[in-house]
Design a protein around this motif. Structure first.
Motif, short mmCIF file in Angstrom:
data_model
loop_
_atom_site.label_atom_id
_atom_site.label_comp_id
_atom_site.label_asym_id
_atom_site.label_seq_id
_atom_site.Cartn_x
_atom_site.Cartn_y
_atom_site.Cartn_z
N ALA A 196 0.86 -1.18 0.00
CA ALA A 196 0.00 0.00 0.00
C ALA A 196 0.90 1.23 0.00
N ASP A 197 0.42 2.30 -0.59
CA ASP A 197 1.21 3.53 -0.63
C ASP A 197 1.57 4.01 0.77
N SER A 198 0.71 3.74 1.72
CA SER A 198 0.92 4.23 3.08
C SER A 198 2.12 3.59 3.78
N VAL A 199 2.56 2.43 3.30
CA VAL A 199 3.69 1.75 3.94
C VAL A 199 4.87 1.56 3.00
N LYS A 200 4.72 1.96 1.76
CA LYS A 200 5.79 1.78 0.79
C LYS A 200 7.05 2.51 1.28
N GLY A 201 8.16 1.79 1.28
CA GLY A 201 9.40 2.36 1.77
C GLY A 201 9.63 2.17 3.25
N ARG A 202 8.57 1.81 3.97
CA ARG A 202 8.70 1.57 5.42
C ARG A 202 8.41 0.13 5.80
N GLY A 203 7.72 -0.57 4.94
CA GLY A 203 7.36 -1.95 5.23
C GLY A 203 8.04 -2.92 4.28
N THR A 204 8.36 -4.09 4.79
CA THR A 204 8.93 -5.15 3.98
C THR A 204 8.24 -6.45 4.32
N ILE A 205 7.62 -7.05 3.32
CA ILE A 205 6.98 -8.35 3.52
C ILE A 205 7.92 -9.42 3.01
N SER A 206 7.97 -10.52 3.72
CA SER A 206 8.83 -11.63 3.31
C SER A 206 8.19 -12.92 3.79
#
Length: 120
Positions: free
Chosen positions: A61-71
């Motif tokens: 989501a744009d709201s977490v792009k750059g701050r979140g990493t899913i793995s």
């Protein structure tokens, strides 16, 4: 049928980070796309991030792009969401989800959620 159990939520200060985990049952974990959604108080559930079964395709989501990493670790039947630079508006119950395909509107199986509270 897939059963999902989230962990890793808690209270964190703004600017901090945390990692959520989602442990899945079953022997076909790698065939499922995994996603994270969240629901803040008084708001509708929203998509946060998703990852394909092979772990190569990711969506945010744009709201977490750059701050979140899913793995994901298919050997451990576990998916993760690493979040950094947390903001008070990230406060929500975070739900893990699984499905045959990535669907930012919702997926087939859900965990019960883990609460993340970000203090200012």
């Amino acid at each position: 049928q897939v059963q999902l159990v989230e962990s890793g939520g808690g209270l964190v200060q703004a600017g901090g980070s945390l990692r959520l985990s989602c442990a899945a049952s079953g022997r076909t974990f790698g065939s499922y796309a995994m996603g994270w959604f969240r629901q803040a108080p008084g708001k509708e559930r929203e998509f946060v991030a998703a990852i394909g079964g092979d772990g190569y395709s990711t969506y945010y989501a744009d709201s977490v792009k750059g701050r979140g990493t899913i793995s994901r670790d298919n050997g451990k039947n576990t998916a993760y969401l690493q979040m950094k630079s947390l903001k008070p508006e990230d406060t929500a119950v975070y739900y893990c989800a699984a499905g045959r395909l990535v669907n930012t509107n919702g997926m087939d199986y859900w965990g019960k959620g883990t609460l993340v509270t970000v203090s200012s």
